[in-house]
Design a protein around this motif. Structure first.
Motif, mmCIF file in Angstrom:
data_model
loop_
_atom_site.group_PDB
_atom_site.id
_atom_site.type_symbol
_atom_site.label_atom_id
_atom_site.label_comp_id
_atom_site.label_asym_id
_atom_site.label_seq_id
_atom_site.Cartn_x
_atom_site.Cartn_y
_atom_site.Cartn_z
ATOM 1 N N ALA A 1 -3.954 -2.171 -11.294
ATOM 2 C CA ALA A 1 -4.374 -2.493 -9.926
ATOM 3 C C ALA A 1 -5.202 -1.838 -8.930
ATOM 4 O O ALA A 1 -5.706 -2.143 -8.032
ATOM 5 C CB ALA A 1 -2.943 -2.596 -9.076
ATOM 6 N N ARG A 2 -5.366 -0.376 -9.436
ATOM 7 C CA ARG A 2 -6.494 0.458 -9.076
ATOM 8 C C ARG A 2 -8.000 0.057 -9.213
ATOM 9 O O ARG A 2 -8.809 0.789 -8.925
ATOM 10 C CB ARG A 2 -6.312 2.074 -9.116
ATOM 11 N N TYR A 3 -8.088 -0.944 -9.872
ATOM 12 C CA TYR A 3 -9.653 -1.314 -10.675
ATOM 13 C C TYR A 3 -10.590 -1.366 -9.379
ATOM 14 O O TYR A 3 -11.726 -1.146 -9.640
ATOM 15 C CB TYR A 3 -9.461 -2.476 -11.421
ATOM 16 N N TYR A 4 -9.921 -1.725 -8.483
ATOM 17 C CA TYR A 4 -10.997 -1.991 -7.257
ATOM 18 C C TYR A 4 -11.563 -0.749 -6.510
ATOM 19 O O TYR A 4 -12.647 -0.699 -6.006
ATOM 20 C CB TYR A 4 -10.432 -2.417 -6.139
ATOM 21 N N LYS A 5 -11.048 0.443 -7.082
ATOM 22 C CA LYS A 5 -11.256 1.675 -6.417
ATOM 23 C C LYS A 5 -12.732 1.894 -7.107
ATOM 24 O O LYS A 5 -13.702 2.370 -6.582
ATOM 25 C CB LYS A 5 -10.397 2.841 -6.821
ATOM 26 N N ASP A 6 -13.083 2.306 -8.388
ATOM 27 C CA ASP A 6 -14.048 2.441 -9.069
ATOM 28 C C ASP A 6 -14.391 1.704 -10.601
ATOM 29 O O ASP A 6 -15.330 2.100 -11.183
ATOM 30 C CB ASP A 6 -14.198 3.904 -9.468
ATOM 31 N N GLY A 7 -13.487 0.960 -10.945
ATOM 32 C CA GLY A 7 -13.403 0.263 -12.138
ATOM 33 C C GLY A 7 -13.743 0.977 -13.218
ATOM 34 O O GLY A 7 -13.932 0.616 -14.440
ATOM 35 N N SER A 8 -13.164 2.372 -13.336
ATOM 36 C CA SER A 8 -13.495 3.266 -14.455
ATOM 37 C C SER A 8 -12.914 2.944 -15.689
ATOM 38 O O SER A 8 -13.330 3.341 -16.812
ATOM 39 C CB SER A 8 -12.995 4.626 -13.892
ATOM 40 N N GLU A 9 -11.711 2.452 -15.669
ATOM 41 C CA GLU A 9 -11.023 2.081 -16.693
ATOM 42 C C GLU A 9 -11.717 0.959 -17.963
ATOM 43 O O GLU A 9 -11.582 1.000 -18.923
ATOM 44 C CB GLU A 9 -9.789 1.852 -16.794
ATOM 45 N N ILE A 10 -12.453 0.072 -17.125
ATOM 46 C CA ILE A 10 -13.277 -0.911 -17.869
ATOM 47 C C ILE A 10 -14.792 -1.109 -17.311
ATOM 48 O O ILE A 10 -14.799 -1.814 -16.384
ATOM 49 C CB ILE A 10 -12.556 -2.193 -17.862
ATOM 50 N N LEU A 11 -15.612 -0.424 -17.854
ATOM 51 C CA LEU A 11 -17.068 -0.564 -17.415
ATOM 52 C C LEU A 11 -17.630 -1.207 -18.805
ATOM 53 O O LEU A 11 -17.650 -1.048 -19.660
ATOM 54 C CB LEU A 11 -17.537 0.962 -17.201
ATOM 55 N N VAL A 12 -18.657 -2.022 -18.210
ATOM 56 C CA VAL A 12 -19.471 -2.837 -19.043
ATOM 57 C C VAL A 12 -20.830 -2.401 -19.228
ATOM 58 O O VAL A 12 -21.445 -2.350 -18.478
ATOM 59 C CB VAL A 12 -19.492 -4.344 -18.759
#
Length: 251
Positions: A175-186
């Motif tokens: 749910a924190r993906y909106y912060k920086d997207g760091s766990e899944i970067l393309v």
């Protein structure tokens, strides 16, 4: 951060669920939670949950930890708990699941960017429906994430960003993906900073739609969409379990 029943904002949610089950007395229910629920607080949290559901409410429980990467390109382990008011021969052992080692890759949920899907909202633009530049990380943020990862790597920790390509299986979407997207970067190649997933791609990563499809409506802001996807259950896993439950309710 406090977890389990010690969490003031989420620790009492289970008792709200128990209250609803007690009031409606459904023949069956299906619950989902993080896999660490079983081991949290040395098993005490799960013991309390079992006691309430089995002994206070009278349900027969079955549970299993399932990794959703057989259905979607995401390593997402969750515990699923099924409760029946009547005894039957339901078992997770006979649940048919796809091989997690042969599951889809990230290309299955990414915007193709070749014109095969129509541009959508501000996610994609142009005749080829290319991903908007707004999802590409700024130089400042990309440098920060790299420095952060290097710092923890030198300290012997595993913290850092998750850089993916089209053949990857992503980390767990949170749910924190909106912060920086760091766990899944393309990855976008050596000459360009990586990008976040778009909200549409996050929805697909949770099983809500496929490339070329936009039937699942996303009427909220990007921030809220990221939060909702990170908090959602994996739709195809729930569908598989529900189909496995159905014959036992019909009988």
């Amino acid at each position: 951060m406090k977890h389990g029943f010690a969490c003031e904002t989420q620790g009492n949610l289970f008792f709200d669920v128990a209250r609803i089950i007690r009031y409606h007395r459904p023949r069956c229910f299906l619950l989902e939670n993080v896999k660490n629920l079983v081991s949290h607080d040395r098993g005490r949290t799960f013991s309390i949950i079992r006691n309430v559901l089995e002994h206070e409410l009278g349900y027969c429980l079955h549970w299993r930890i399932i990794d959703g990467k057989g259905f979607v390109p995401q390593h997402r382990e969750r515990i699923f708990i099924v409760g029946f008011l009547d005894k039957n021969d339901f078992s997770f052992d006979t649940l048919s699941l796809p091989d997690p080692l042969s599951g889809p890759r990230l290309s299955a949920i990414l915007h193709p960017e070749n014109g095969s899907e129509k541009p959508e909202s501000h996610y994609t633009v142009g005749k080829k429906a290319a991903v908007s530049e707004k999802y590409t990380l700024s130089d400042k943020l990309w440098k920060y994430l790299q420095n952060y990862a290097d710092k923890h790597k030198k300290a012997g920790n595993g913290f850092g960003f998750g850089l993916c390509d089209h053949d990857s299986v992503a980390r767990t979407l949170s749910a924190r993906y909106y912060k920086d997207g760091s766990e899944i970067l393309v990855s976008q190649g050596c000459d360009k900073n990586p990008r976040r997933l778009t909200p549409r791609e996050c929805a697909r990563l949770m099983g809500f739609g496929r490339p070329g499809q936009s039937d699942f409506k996303i009427p909220v802001s990007d921030t809220q969409a990221y939060r909702q996807s990170g908090n959602a259950v994996l739709l195809p896993v729930v569908e598989a379990i529900a189909s496995h439950i159905l014959p036992h309710l019909q009988n």
